[in-house]
Design a protein around this motif. Structure first.
Motif, PDB file in Angstrom:
ATOM      1  N   ARG A 156       0.816  -1.215   0.000  1.00  0.00           N
ATOM      2  CA  ARG A 156       0.000   0.000   0.000  1.00  0.00           C
ATOM      3  C   ARG A 156       0.851   1.267   0.000  1.00  0.00           C
ATOM      4  O   ARG A 156       0.618   2.195  -0.780  1.00  0.00           O
ATOM      5  CB  ARG A 156      -0.940  -0.004   1.211  1.00  0.00           C
ATOM      6  N   VAL A 157       1.840   1.325   0.883  1.00  0.00           N
ATOM      7  CA  VAL A 157       2.647   2.543   1.001  1.00  0.00           C
ATOM      8  C   VAL A 157       3.456   2.783  -0.264  1.00  0.00           C
ATOM      9  O   VAL A 157       3.514   3.910  -0.781  1.00  0.00           O
ATOM     10  CB  VAL A 157       3.572   2.485   2.236  1.00  0.00           C
ATOM     11  N   THR A 158       4.084   1.751  -0.792  1.00  0.00           N
ATOM     12  CA  THR A 158       4.903   1.942  -1.993  1.00  0.00           C
ATOM     13  C   THR A 158       4.038   2.285  -3.202  1.00  0.00           C
ATOM     14  O   THR A 158       4.463   3.052  -4.077  1.00  0.00           O
ATOM     15  CB  THR A 158       5.757   0.693  -2.294  1.00  0.00           C
ATOM     16  N   GLN A 159       2.819   1.766  -3.233  1.00  0.00           N
ATOM     17  CA  GLN A 159       1.932   2.101  -4.347  1.00  0.00           C
ATOM     18  C   GLN A 159       1.433   3.540  -4.234  1.00  0.00           C
ATOM     19  O   GLN A 159       1.385   4.268  -5.231  1.00  0.00           O
ATOM     20  CB  GLN A 159       0.760   1.120  -4.386  1.00  0.00           C
ATOM     21  N   ARG A 160       1.089   3.972  -3.037  1.00  0.00           N
ATOM     22  CA  ARG A 160       0.656   5.358  -2.857  1.00  0.00           C
ATOM     23  C   ARG A 160       1.769   6.348  -3.179  1.00  0.00           C
ATOM     24  O   ARG A 160       1.525   7.407  -3.763  1.00  0.00           O
ATOM     25  CB  ARG A 160       0.148   5.568  -1.429  1.00  0.00           C
ATOM     26  N   LEU A 161       2.972   5.999  -2.806  1.00  0.00           N
ATOM     27  CA  LEU A 161       4.100   6.873  -3.121  1.00  0.00           C
ATOM     28  C   LEU A 161       4.343   6.968  -4.622  1.00  0.00           C
ATOM     29  O   LEU A 161       4.870   7.978  -5.109  1.00  0.00           O
ATOM     30  CB  LEU A 161       5.376   6.359  -2.445  1.00  0.00           C
ATOM     31  N   GLY A 162       3.982   5.929  -5.355  1.00  0.00           N
ATOM     32  CA  GLY A 162       4.259   5.880  -6.775  1.00  0.00           C
ATOM     33  C   GLY A 162       5.536   5.144  -7.097  1.00  0.00           C
ATOM     34  O   GLY A 162       6.061   5.266  -8.207  1.00  0.00           O
ATOM     35  N   LEU A 163       6.042   4.346  -6.142  1.00  0.00           N
ATOM     36  CA  LEU A 163       7.246   3.555  -6.398  1.00  0.00           C
ATOM     37  C   LEU A 163       6.923   2.365  -7.300  1.00  0.00           C
ATOM     38  O   LEU A 163       7.801   1.856  -8.001  1.00  0.00           O
ATOM     39  CB  LEU A 163       7.853   3.063  -5.083  1.00  0.00           C
ATOM     40  N   ILE A 164       5.681   1.908  -7.237  1.00  0.00           N
ATOM     41  CA  ILE A 164       5.189   0.867  -8.139  1.00  0.00           C
ATOM     42  C   ILE A 164       3.892   1.375  -8.747  1.00  0.00           C
ATOM     43  O   ILE A 164       3.251   2.277  -8.200  1.00  0.00           O
ATOM     44  CB  ILE A 164       4.968  -0.489  -7.425  1.00  0.00           C
ATOM     45  N   MET A 228      -6.364   8.850  -6.162  1.00  0.00           N
ATOM     46  CA  MET A 228      -5.783   7.832  -7.038  1.00  0.00           C
ATOM     47  C   MET A 228      -6.468   6.487  -6.852  1.00  0.00           C
ATOM     48  O   MET A 228      -6.716   6.061  -5.730  1.00  0.00           O
ATOM     49  CB  MET A 228      -4.279   7.676  -6.745  1.00  0.00           C
ATOM     50  N   ALA A 229      -6.762   5.832  -7.941  1.00  0.00           N
ATOM     51  CA  ALA A 229      -7.335   4.486  -7.895  1.00  0.00           C
ATOM     52  C   ALA A 229      -6.195   3.473  -7.865  1.00  0.00           C
ATOM     53  O   ALA A 229      -5.432   3.360  -8.819  1.00  0.00           O
ATOM     54  CB  ALA A 229      -8.224   4.242  -9.102  1.00  0.00           C
ATOM     55  N   LEU A 230      -6.045   2.770  -6.746  1.00  0.00           N
ATOM     56  CA  LEU A 230      -4.941   1.839  -6.543  1.00  0.00           C
ATOM     57  C   LEU A 230      -5.480   0.458  -6.209  1.00  0.00           C
ATOM     58  O   LEU A 230      -6.491   0.329  -5.518  1.00  0.00           O
ATOM     59  CB  LEU A 230      -4.040   2.330  -5.399  1.00  0.00           C
ATOM     60  N   SER A 231      -4.779  -0.567  -6.661  1.00  0.00           N
ATOM     61  CA  SER A 231      -5.228  -1.934  -6.383  1.00  0.00           C
ATOM     62  C   SER A 231      -5.061  -2.309  -4.913  1.00  0.00           C
ATOM     63  O   SER A 231      -5.710  -3.239  -4.434  1.00  0.00           O
ATOM     64  CB  SER A 231      -4.444  -2.932  -7.248  1.00  0.00           C
ATOM     65  N   SER A 232      -4.218  -1.568  -4.187  1.00  0.00           N
ATOM     66  CA  SER A 232      -3.924  -1.920  -2.791  1.00  0.00           C
ATOM     67  C   SER A 232      -4.875  -1.281  -1.790  1.00  0.00           C
ATOM     68  O   SER A 232      -4.847  -1.619  -0.616  1.00  0.00           O
ATOM     69  CB  SER A 232      -2.494  -1.487  -2.443  1.00  0.00           C
ATOM     70  N   THR A 233      -5.714  -0.374  -2.232  1.00  0.00           N
ATOM     71  CA  THR A 233      -6.512   0.386  -1.278  1.00  0.00           C
ATOM     72  C   THR A 233      -7.714   1.000  -1.963  1.00  0.00           C
ATOM     73  O   THR A 233      -7.662   1.307  -3.154  1.00  0.00           O
ATOM     74  CB  THR A 233      -5.658   1.499  -0.625  1.00  0.00           C
ATOM     75  N   PRO A 234      -8.820   1.183  -1.234  1.00  0.00           N
ATOM     76  CA  PRO A 234      -9.969   1.869  -1.830  1.00  0.00           C
ATOM     77  C   PRO A 234      -9.705   3.353  -1.942  1.00  0.00           C
ATOM     78  O   PRO A 234      -8.759   3.870  -1.341  1.00  0.00           O
ATOM     79  CB  PRO A 234     -11.089   1.585  -0.821  1.00  0.00           C
ATOM     80  N   THR A 235     -10.523   4.043  -2.703  1.00  0.00           N
ATOM     81  CA  THR A 235     -10.445   5.500  -2.734  1.00  0.00           C
ATOM     82  C   THR A 235     -10.680   6.018  -1.334  1.00  0.00           C
ATOM     83  O   THR A 235     -11.603   5.575  -0.638  1.00  0.00           O
ATOM     84  CB  THR A 235     -11.494   6.090  -3.697  1.00  0.00           C
ATOM     85  N   ARG A 236      -9.866   6.962  -0.932  1.00  0.00           N
ATOM     86  CA  ARG A 236      -9.952   7.453   0.450  1.00  0.00           C
ATOM     87  C   ARG A 236     -11.306   8.119   0.722  1.00  0.00           C
ATOM     88  O   ARG A 236     -11.781   8.929  -0.053  1.00  0.00           O
ATOM     89  CB  ARG A 236      -8.820   8.452   0.717  1.00  0.00           C
ATOM     90  N   LYS A 237     -11.892   7.740   1.832  1.00  0.00           N
ATOM     91  CA  LYS A 237     -13.145   8.340   2.261  1.00  0.00           C
ATOM     92  C   LYS A 237     -12.861   9.518   3.189  1.00  0.00           C
ATOM     93  O   LYS A 237     -11.808   9.598   3.810  1.00  0.00           O
ATOM     94  CB  LYS A 237     -13.998   7.308   3.002  1.00  0.00           C
ATOM     95  N   LYS A 238     -13.818  10.398   3.284  1.00  0.00           N
ATOM     96  CA  LYS A 238     -13.673  11.498   4.231  1.00  0.00           C
ATOM     97  C   LYS A 238     -13.832  10.957   5.641  1.00  0.00           C
ATOM     98  O   LYS A 238     -14.700  10.106   5.899  1.00  0.00           O
ATOM     99  CB  LYS A 238     -14.734  12.566   3.975  1.00  0.00           C
ATOM    100  N   PRO A 239     -13.013  11.430   6.607  1.00  0.00           N
ATOM    101  CA  PRO A 239     -13.179  10.996   7.989  1.00  0.00           C
ATOM    102  C   PRO A 239     -14.550  11.374   8.516  1.00  0.00           C
ATOM    103  O   PRO A 239     -15.176  12.330   8.020  1.00  0.00           O
ATOM    104  CB  PRO A 239     -12.072  11.753   8.738  1.00  0.00           C
TER     105      PRO A 239
END
Length: 242
Positions: A156-164, A228-239
């Protein structure tokens, strides 16, 4: 997507920032390779405390590996019930032990230390129930082989950063991410630990704490506003209340 040299530079930069934030850790694992292997299976989708409790209870009830292998399945499931999905993990453990005794005559994997990284990885991933993540955890933590475990947090972290890339699987990331890093076990261990901790504490699944993140300025996910639409995580929801 950035070029490989740019991604390698960004990966090393992120690694250095987390080294400074969390501190360099020595490689630590269980002293017994079999404990490391079975403990890794028990650790899937559960807490470390639950893993420890499950392993301890299992060994108290079944003191040797032959007894674990031959235990009535409901009894083994009950022994490891503190770990999530014990009904899945218990058959994996028994199938693995059956295979080990058939192939080597004992429950002992010390010989992996003498194999090359590639040979050890190939041997382990042929075992029933052992995938890339379990194999890399064992080889890095116990035998200090230069491999990189990619669990859900690291992915998740590496995908959000854009490393992968946004659709790169954790399986593929096991090969892609190490290509940007030195083939050094200590480097890879700290990369794994720090990104794992960061995913647990800061870059969490639904509500990442971006304002507290030391990687904020280099994060593609943050720059996109969490869209960003990522395979590791859903689109972030508002708290809640946000």
């Amino acid at each position: 997507m950035q070029s490989s040299p740019d991604l390698a530079h960004k990966t090393l930069d992120a690694h250095q920032r987390l080294n400074e934030h969390y501190g360099i850790q020595p490689i630590q694992g269980y002293s017994d390779p079999m404990h490391e292997l079975i403990g890794t299976i028990l650790s899937h989708r559960t807490t470390h405390a639950n893993e420890v409790t499950a392993y301890r209870t299992m060994r108290e009830r079944f003191p040797n590996w032959e007894q674990v292998r031959d235990a009535p399945l409901p009894e083994l499931i009950d022994a490891i019930r503190s770990a999530n999905y014990p009904e899945v993990k218990a058959p994996y453990i028994q199938n693995l032990l059956t295979h080990l005794f058939r192939e080597t005559g004992q429950a002992n994997i010390d010989f992996l230390d003498k194999l090359s990284t590639e040979e050890a990885m190939a041997w382990l991933t042929k075992l029933p129930g052992i995938g890339m993540k379990t194999a890399t955890l064992l080889l890095l933590f116990k035998f200090q082989k230069p491999v990189l475990p990619v669990d859900t947090h690291v992915h998740r972290v590496t995908q959000r950063l854009g490393l992968i890339g946004p659709k790169v699987s954790a399986e593929k990331a096991h090969t892609l991410l190490p290509s940007y890093l030195p083939p050094d076990a200590l480097v890879l261990f700290n990369f794994h630990k720090h990104f794992y901790w960061h995913g647990q504490r800061i870059c969490t699944w639904y509500f990442p704490k971006c304002r507290e993140c030391v990687l904020q300025t280099m994060c593609d996910f943050y720059q996109s506003g969490g869209t960003m639409a990522l395979s590791s995580t859903p689109t972030r929801k508002k708290p809640p209340g946000g």
